[in-house]
Scaffold this active site. Structure first.
Site, PDB file in Angstrom:
ATOM      1  N   SER A 257      43.110  15.659  42.389  1.00  0.00           N
ATOM      2  CA  SER A 257      42.280  16.128  43.492  1.00  0.00           C
ATOM      3  C   SER A 257      41.222  15.091  43.823  1.00  0.00           C
ATOM      4  CB  SER A 257      41.614  17.453  43.127  1.00  0.00           C
ATOM      5  OG  SER A 257      40.581  17.213  42.198  1.00  0.00           O
ATOM      6  N   LYS A 258      40.467  15.377  44.856  1.00  0.00           N
ATOM      7  CA  LYS A 258      39.391  14.505  45.347  1.00  0.00           C
ATOM      8  C   LYS A 258      38.471  14.046  44.218  1.00  0.00           C
ATOM      9  CE  LYS A 258      39.350  13.476  49.565  1.00  0.00           C
ATOM     10  NZ  LYS A 258      39.585  12.060  49.466  1.00  0.00           N
ATOM     11  N   ARG A 259      38.247  14.953  43.297  1.00  0.00           N
ATOM     12  CA  ARG A 259      37.360  14.683  42.175  1.00  0.00           C
ATOM     13  C   ARG A 259      37.818  13.441  41.390  1.00  0.00           C
ATOM     14  NH1 ARG A 259      37.999  17.055  37.062  1.00  0.00           N
ATOM     15  NH2 ARG A 259      39.789  18.287  37.715  1.00  0.00           N
ATOM     16  N   GLU A 267      42.895   6.196  52.648  1.00  0.00           N
ATOM     17  CA  GLU A 267      41.716   5.751  51.894  1.00  0.00           C
ATOM     18  C   GLU A 267      42.069   4.541  51.026  1.00  0.00           C
ATOM     19  OE1 GLU A 267      39.162   9.065  50.101  1.00  0.00           O
ATOM     20  OE2 GLU A 267      40.961  10.124  50.767  1.00  0.00           O
TER      21      GLU A 267
END
Ligand code: GLU
Length: 489
Positions: A257-259, A267
């Site tokens: 995830s983004k974390r 990106e």
């Protein structure tokens, strides 16, 4: 059943619901490599029937990402093909036709339940710890009950009649035989009341009409397969072969995830990863050539990519490995190609440190001295910004090395200046030849002298090799920067 040969047809079926996630791109890459390995076809189909989740521009961005990675396809929304259109939103009549057929044959029925009722049923089931799903209320409606709802103006959805018992088994090319109990699967909606199909119906109808022979996708879709197989049976169509790709985890074994850092392929592009590195890295998330080979070019991957080497166990997304790989691919680039890659990156993502795109001819001379230090393209601008400006910003204190003070630093710089003013030719070998012995004459350590000169010429404590840097700056700029440094002390 289709064999793995040049007639295989694979598809990548993204939903345009946001930024292209690396996990989703992995699916695209696997389908592409497999199609190319066997000489088959890759079809891109955009699954855009969920109007509420659709994000404007997402399809364009996704295709752009695939092109950046070097993927190509044989049929798709941008290039068309014999089984188009390739946007599901333009194929609604096919789904309606299939739903009508299911209704006519008694394999589906109209459901008049409101979303509120369906939600209440689930709540109650959850409370009683029963399997969740539609309770089949409308499965047994009489024609008069149906007429009543119709006349009240309720627009029905269409639900598929799942068999109430028995087992559905899929022979997955990765996972082997997997069985599902039919009674645990509810009568799912195939056509919503707004006339749009659900994923299940749309994907299946298109896989059939587009003559897809192999469906390779993420493991999260495996539980959908019994539904699909029952639909294939009801429609009298032959199902494709399935291959479900292992889940991708973060190094701590939790869901990626983004974390854990960037999840969108765009990106990574912005952060300066090369497409070659991304393809190599993502192709190893769930596939391997053997136990050890990490670096594989696209031609290698195409030569070796077979489904039987896809793993069942979870793949781990290891960012350190990706950085290492990216460094490797950067080092593989010739000067000219690396300069092009940097210019292209800066054009797309203007760096804070460089206000104007430099001349390529100058950049080509600079890249050899930084290539080894780059993990990403984005590492370059802060490291070489001083080449492109005459106003290098730094604090005068930075010039003063450990064990020295302003006076001794000034003295050292002034001695260097005097020496360099006379120097010819002004190349790295000659520079080193005079500056090294000079430290001894001045009674300072080589590191002290070079440290001050490094800050004076680059504004950085950690910079590309000093003498090469001075040579590339040229005599005039080097001398000017030393004079400026002395004025700061
Ligand atoms: N549209 C689905 C997705 O975005 C594709 C599922 C499938 O490949 O069948 O993941």
């Amino acid at each position: 059943m289709a064999m793995l040969d040049q007639n295989i047809r694979l598809r990548y079926a993204p939903s345009p619901t946001g930024d292209p996630h690396v996990g989703n791109i992995r699916t695209a890459i696997f389908n592409w490599l497999c199609a190319r390995h066997y000489g088959g076809s890759l079809i891109i189909r955009v699954e855009d029937t969920d109007q509420t989740r659709k994000v404007e521009g997402a399809t364009e961005e996704l295709l752009e990402a695939l092109k950046w990675l070097g993927l190509d396809w044989d049929e798709g929304p941008d290039i068309g093909g014999p089984y188009g259109p390739y946007y599901q939103s333009e194929r609604l009549e096919h789904y309606r036709e299939a739903a009508d057929r299911l209704l006519e044959n008694g394999d589906a029925y109209r459901c008049y339940c409101s979303p509120e009722r369906v939600a209440d049923v689930r709540k109650e089931q959850a409370r009683l710890k029963q399997p969740l799903g539609y309770d089949r209320k409308c499965r047994g409606l009489s024609s008069s009950q149906r007429a009543e709802s119709e006349s009240a103006g309720v627009v029905p959805a269409v639900r598929f009649k799942m068999p109430e018992d028995g087992i559905t088994t899929v022979d997955d090319l990765v996972r082997g035989e997997v069985s599902f109990q039919n009674r645990l699967i509810d009568d799912f909606v195939v056509l919503k009341s707004d006339g749009f199909p659900t994923y299940h119906l749309a994907a299946l109808v298109d896989d059939h009409l587009m003559r897809i022979t192999h469906v390779m996708r993420a493991e999260e879709w495996l539980p959908s397969v019994p539904r699909h197989l029952q639909l294939y049976r009801a429609l009298g169509w032959e199902p494709p072969r399935f291959a479900h790709l292992p889940i991708i985890l973060a190094p701590d074994r939790s869901k990626l995830s983004k974390r854990h850092g960037a999840t969108s392929i765009m990106e990574y592009r912005e952060q300066g990863f090369l497409p070659e590195a991304m393809v190599n890295f993502l192709s190893l998330l769930g596939w391997s050539l053997d136990d050890k080979t990490e670096l594989l070019s696209v031609p290698d991957l195409m030569r070796h990519f077979t489904i039987d080497r896809v793993a069942k166990s979870a793949a781990v997304f290891d960012r350190d490995k990706l950085s290492w790989m990216n460094g490797h691919y950067i080092r593989q680039l010739e000067d000219d190609a690396l300069a092009d890659a940097l210019l292209e990156h800066w054009r797309r993502y203007p760096p804070r440190e460089i206000s104007e795109l430099p001349d390529k001819s100058y950049l080509v001379r600079i890249v050899p001295i930084i290539r080894e230090r780059l993990k990403t393209l984005a590492d370059a601008a802060p490291l070489i910004r001083f080449f492109f400006t005459d106003d290098v910003e730094y604090d005068g204190d930075e010039l003063v090395q450990k064990g020295m003070d302003a006076a001794t630093t000034r003295q050292a710089l002034s001695a260097a200046l005097a020496e360099l003013e006379e120097l010819s030719p002004f190349d790295s070998g000659t520079l080193e030849g005079v500056l090294r012995p000079m430290a001894e004459d001045l009674n300072v350590k080589v590191g002290q002298l070079f440290g001050s000169l490094r800050v004076a010429t680059t504004g950085l404590r950690v910079a590309p090799p000093l003498f090469e840097t001075m040579e590339l700056l040229g005599k005039e700029r080097t001398l000017a920067s030393i004079r400026k440094a002395m004025a700061k002390l």
